[in-house]
Scaffold this motif. Structure first.
Motif, PDB file in Angstrom:
ATOM      1  N   PRO A 129       0.832  -1.223   0.000  1.00  0.00           N
ATOM      2  CA  PRO A 129       0.000   0.000   0.000  1.00  0.00           C
ATOM      3  C   PRO A 129       0.858   1.262   0.000  1.00  0.00           C
ATOM      4  N   LEU A 130       1.963   1.231   0.734  1.00  0.00           N
ATOM      5  CA  LEU A 130       2.843   2.401   0.772  1.00  0.00           C
ATOM      6  C   LEU A 130       3.520   2.606  -0.575  1.00  0.00           C
ATOM      7  N   ALA A 131       4.024   1.507  -1.156  1.00  0.00           N
ATOM      8  CA  ALA A 131       4.707   1.610  -2.449  1.00  0.00           C
ATOM      9  C   ALA A 131       3.749   2.167  -3.498  1.00  0.00           C
ATOM     10  N   ARG A 132       2.524   1.661  -3.506  1.00  0.00           N
ATOM     11  CA  ARG A 132       1.540   2.126  -4.499  1.00  0.00           C
ATOM     12  C   ARG A 132       1.269   3.620  -4.318  1.00  0.00           C
ATOM     13  N   LEU A 133       1.133   4.059  -3.066  1.00  0.00           N
ATOM     14  CA  LEU A 133       0.850   5.478  -2.826  1.00  0.00           C
ATOM     15  C   LEU A 133       2.046   6.339  -3.230  1.00  0.00           C
ATOM     16  N   GLU A 134       3.255   5.914  -2.824  1.00  0.00           N
ATOM     17  CA  GLU A 134       4.457   6.693  -3.169  1.00  0.00           C
ATOM     18  C   GLU A 134       4.605   6.829  -4.683  1.00  0.00           C
ATOM     19  N   LEU A 135       4.344   5.736  -5.389  1.00  0.00           N
ATOM     20  CA  LEU A 135       4.506   5.755  -6.850  1.00  0.00           C
ATOM     21  C   LEU A 135       3.412   6.596  -7.497  1.00  0.00           C
ATOM     22  N   GLU A 136       2.198   6.468  -6.999  1.00  0.00           N
ATOM     23  CA  GLU A 136       1.093   7.248  -7.557  1.00  0.00           C
ATOM     24  C   GLU A 136       1.358   8.748  -7.395  1.00  0.00           C
ATOM     25  N   VAL A 137       1.760   9.138  -6.179  1.00  0.00           N
ATOM     26  CA  VAL A 137       2.004  10.554  -5.918  1.00  0.00           C
ATOM     27  C   VAL A 137       3.153  11.048  -6.803  1.00  0.00           C
ATOM     28  N   SER A 138       4.206  10.248  -6.940  1.00  0.00           N
ATOM     29  CA  SER A 138       5.352  10.660  -7.775  1.00  0.00           C
ATOM     30  C   SER A 138       4.918  10.869  -9.219  1.00  0.00           C
ATOM     31  N   LEU A 139       4.149   9.919  -9.716  1.00  0.00           N
ATOM     32  CA  LEU A 139       3.726  10.002 -11.116  1.00  0.00           C
ATOM     33  C   LEU A 139       2.834  11.235 -11.335  1.00  0.00           C
ATOM     34  N   ALA A 140       1.930  11.476 -10.388  1.00  0.00           N
ATOM     35  CA  ALA A 140       1.030  12.628 -10.516  1.00  0.00           C
ATOM     36  C   ALA A 140       1.829  13.934 -10.446  1.00  0.00           C
ATOM     37  N   THR A 141       2.827  13.994  -9.554  1.00  0.00           N
ATOM     38  CA  THR A 141       3.632  15.222  -9.438  1.00  0.00           C
ATOM     39  C   THR A 141       4.457  15.434 -10.706  1.00  0.00           C
ATOM     40  N   LEU A 142       5.068  14.366 -11.207  1.00  0.00           N
ATOM     41  CA  LEU A 142       5.853  14.487 -12.449  1.00  0.00           C
ATOM     42  C   LEU A 142       4.956  14.943 -13.598  1.00  0.00           C
ATOM     43  N   ALA A 143       3.773  14.345 -13.687  1.00  0.00           N
ATOM     44  CA  ALA A 143       2.872  14.683 -14.795  1.00  0.00           C
ATOM     45  C   ALA A 143       2.400  16.132 -14.694  1.00  0.00           C
ATOM     46  N   SER A 144       2.204  16.639 -13.478  1.00  0.00           N
ATOM     47  CA  SER A 144       1.697  18.005 -13.389  1.00  0.00           C
ATOM     48  C   SER A 144       2.812  19.036 -13.485  1.00  0.00           C
ATOM     49  N   LEU A 145       4.000  18.746 -12.889  1.00  0.00           N
ATOM     50  CA  LEU A 145       5.075  19.755 -12.934  1.00  0.00           C
ATOM     51  C   LEU A 145       5.891  19.690 -14.224  1.00  0.00           C
ATOM     52  N   ALA A 146       5.928  18.516 -14.869  1.00  0.00           N
ATOM     53  CA  ALA A 146       6.798  18.373 -16.047  1.00  0.00           C
ATOM     54  C   ALA A 146       6.152  17.479 -17.108  1.00  0.00           C
ATOM     55  N   PRO A 147       4.996  17.890 -17.656  1.00  0.00           N
ATOM     56  CA  PRO A 147       4.320  17.021 -18.628  1.00  0.00           C
ATOM     57  C   PRO A 147       5.130  16.810 -19.913  1.00  0.00           C
ATOM     58  N   GLY A 148       6.096  17.713 -20.183  1.00  0.00           N
ATOM     59  CA  GLY A 148       6.865  17.577 -21.428  1.00  0.00           C
ATOM     60  C   GLY A 148       8.112  16.723 -21.272  1.00  0.00           C
ATOM     61  N   LEU A 149       8.223  15.963 -20.199  1.00  0.00           N
ATOM     62  CA  LEU A 149       9.439  15.158 -19.938  1.00  0.00           C
ATOM     63  C   LEU A 149       9.805  14.259 -21.113  1.00  0.00           C
ATOM     64  N   VAL A 150      11.104  14.210 -21.401  1.00  0.00           N
ATOM     65  CA  VAL A 150      11.629  13.254 -22.396  1.00  0.00           C
ATOM     66  C   VAL A 150      12.952  12.689 -21.874  1.00  0.00           C
ATOM     67  N   LEU A 151      13.361  11.564 -22.444  1.00  0.00           N
ATOM     68  CA  LEU A 151      14.660  10.992 -22.075  1.00  0.00           C
ATOM     69  C   LEU A 151      15.770  11.926 -22.550  1.00  0.00           C
ATOM     70  N   ALA A 152      16.766  12.152 -21.664  1.00  0.00           N
ATOM     71  CA  ALA A 152      17.901  12.990 -22.075  1.00  0.00           C
ATOM     72  C   ALA A 152      19.097  12.122 -22.455  1.00  0.00           C
ATOM     73  N   ALA A 153      19.070  10.862 -22.074  1.00  0.00           N
ATOM     74  CA  ALA A 153      20.163   9.938 -22.419  1.00  0.00           C
ATOM     75  C   ALA A 153      19.609   8.519 -22.387  1.00  0.00           C
ATOM     76  N   GLU A 154      20.259   7.640 -23.131  1.00  0.00           N
ATOM     77  CA  GLU A 154      19.849   6.225 -23.158  1.00  0.00           C
ATOM     78  C   GLU A 154      20.154   5.607 -21.791  1.00  0.00           C
ATOM     79  N   PRO A 155      19.146   5.131 -21.050  1.00  0.00           N
ATOM     80  CA  PRO A 155      19.437   4.558 -19.734  1.00  0.00           C
ATOM     81  C   PRO A 155      20.041   3.164 -19.823  1.00  0.00           C
ATOM     82  N   SER A 156      20.793   2.765 -18.789  1.00  0.00           N
ATOM     83  CA  SER A 156      21.283   1.379 -18.765  1.00  0.00           C
ATOM     84  C   SER A 156      20.985   0.748 -17.403  1.00  0.00           C
ATOM     85  N   TYR A 157      20.948  -0.591 -17.388  1.00  0.00           N
ATOM     86  CA  TYR A 157      20.585  -1.325 -16.171  1.00  0.00           C
ATOM     87  C   TYR A 157      21.815  -1.672 -15.350  1.00  0.00           C
ATOM     88  N   ASN A 158      21.637  -1.690 -14.015  1.00  0.00           N
ATOM     89  CA  ASN A 158      22.678  -2.223 -13.123  1.00  0.00           C
ATOM     90  C   ASN A 158      22.968  -3.666 -13.516  1.00  0.00           C
TER      91      ASN A 158
END
Ligand code: HEM
Length: 409
Positions: free
Chosen positions: A364-393
């Protein structure tokens, strides 16, 4: 059907190419069999959703066997004494307990993580999210994991437990060293570093408990110190291990889900647009983030009783299975068009949070933290794009990005 040698060479948990793109290989393995023998780790790998789902709920399988059998009885080696500090730090972790100890400890912690108790944290979490993210967005570009997800997620779990936020960097360093122990490919050097981190983390937690005894607050660690359930006090070792597992589990997987999930959204701009426009709620999109590129790819169980079959294969007491959650979450027999990232899918029957008695207590905590993060990102930075090709650990069991560079757009 057993996988061919050629296919098994591509299922190489040490190969960066496999870790970067495991799903095509997992799809071939899954199509071939619900379970296959994997010689390098001496485990049965479980590939299909229904087999994983069933195994998670089978009480004849356990996270440990030492409550029922000795190492000698199962022909298994005793733990290496060189890593005894690590073993001690996990001795009473919920993840290493089975009933009745598991039931006793879990019931104490569950109260704090009920959906309603977690929902009450929403204002605090929303404020934290906006406070951490706003200056990054103003800067025009940022690295999501170290810039946002880590400080945010550690601050949330510290606030719930009553752990000082100033210690964020210490906690991150310890947990990053410790999680290496869960990989199937860990080197002795990594084991040594994990052992040292575990020793320091235990010493830190003992000092924290002493502090809570002197100056109690009403947060989880103090509550555990004070608790006396059914007349039975918790031991200090139990509280230490519970605090450590909550602190570590409380951010590692959440941070990796945000990284993997935002990568998915950036690679699928149409899906990101559905989130920013409100056509798909952040809450719904989170479920697909956990399913599509799940941060916990593999978890194990021991066979404790005769007569257990998984994926149609009869197992022996002392056998070990490794459930491939990422594979189960892409099983076409359960999820229509499973490789498609569909932010609006909203299917919570994925096994990203496990299932059965060890189901993720922090879901429940993980879901809430992720939901809030996604909503904040979408409202403060809707134009987000990748700035570099990401890689995995270079780790498969805990699968996440080295970083995610974003431009505000
Ligand atoms: C998206 C984020 C998360 C994911 C994907 C995740 C995943 C999982 C999974 C798969 C398990 C089950 C392991 C098994 O069956 O062997 C689990 C257990 C657990 N998780 Fe999480 N987790 C997340 C976030 C959290 C958070 C935020 C916390 C703490 C606040 C947490 C605490 C725990 C604990 C304590 C357990 C052990 C429960 C038990 O054994 O009874 N997790 N998690």
């Amino acid at each position: 059907m057993a996988p061919s040698d050629e296919l098994l060479t591509r299922f190489d948990l040490t190969d960066p190419a496999f870790i970067a793109a495991p799903y095509p290989v997992l799809a071939e393995l899954r199509a071939g069999a619900p379970m296959f023998w994997y010689e390098p780790s001496q485990q049965w790998m479980v590939t299909r959703w229904d087999a994983v789902h069933g195994a998670l709920r089978d009480r004849r399988l356990g996270r440990i066997y030492t409550h029922r059998y000795t190492h000698a009885e199962l022909g298994r080696p005793a733990p290496d004494p060189r890593w005894s500090d690590f073993v001690e730090s996990e001795r009473w972790s919920l993840l290493n307990l089975e009933p009745p100890d598991h039931t006793r400890l879990r019931s104490l912690v569950t109260k704090v993580f009920t959906p309603s108790a977690v929902a009450a944290l929403r204002p605090m979490i929303e404020e934290l999210s906006a406070t951490v993210l706003a200056p990054l967005v103003e800067g025009g570009g940022f690295e999501l994991l170290t810039g946002y997800a880590q400080p945010y997620s550690v601050a949330v779990i510290c606030s719930m437990l009553g752990v000082p936020r100033e210690d964020t960097q210490l906690l991150l360093d310890w947990s990053h060293a410790i999680v290496k122990m869960y990989e199937l490919t860990t080197t002795d050097e990594q084991r040594g570093a994990a052992n040292t981190a575990a020793r320091d983390f235990v010493a830190y937690t003992r000092a924290l408990l002493a502090d809570k005894r002197r100056r109690p607050d009403d947060l989880l660690v103090s509550q555990l110190v004070a608790v006396e359930e059914a007349g039975e006090r918790l031991t200090e070792d139990e509280i230490v291990c519970t605090t450590i597992v909550l602190l570590n589990a409380g951010h590692e997987a959440t941070v990796n889900t945000l990284g993997n999930g935002m990568r998915a959204l950036m690679l699928h701009p149409g899906e990101w647009a559905r989130v920013t426009s409100g056509a798909v709620t952040a809450r719904t999109a989170v479920e697909e983030m956990v399913r599509w590129d799940t941060p916990v790819q593999l978890f194990e169980r021991w066979v404790l009783e005769e007569g257990v079959a998984v994926g149609g294969v009869e197992l022996q007491v002392g056998d070990e299975i490794a459930m491939l959650f990422g594979s189960a979450n892409r099983d076409p027999d359960h999820f229509p068009d499973p490789d498609r990232f569909d932010a609006g899918r909203g299917d919570a029957t994925h096994v990203g949070f496990g299932g059965g008695t060890h189901f993720c207590i922090g879901a429940p905590l993980a879901r809430l933290e992720l939901e809030v993060s996604l909503a904040t990102l979408a409202s403060l930075a809707p134009g987000l794009v990748l700035a570099a090709e990401p890689s995995y650990n270079p780790t498969f069991v805990i699968r996440g990005l080295t970083g995610l560079e974003l431009a505000v757009g």
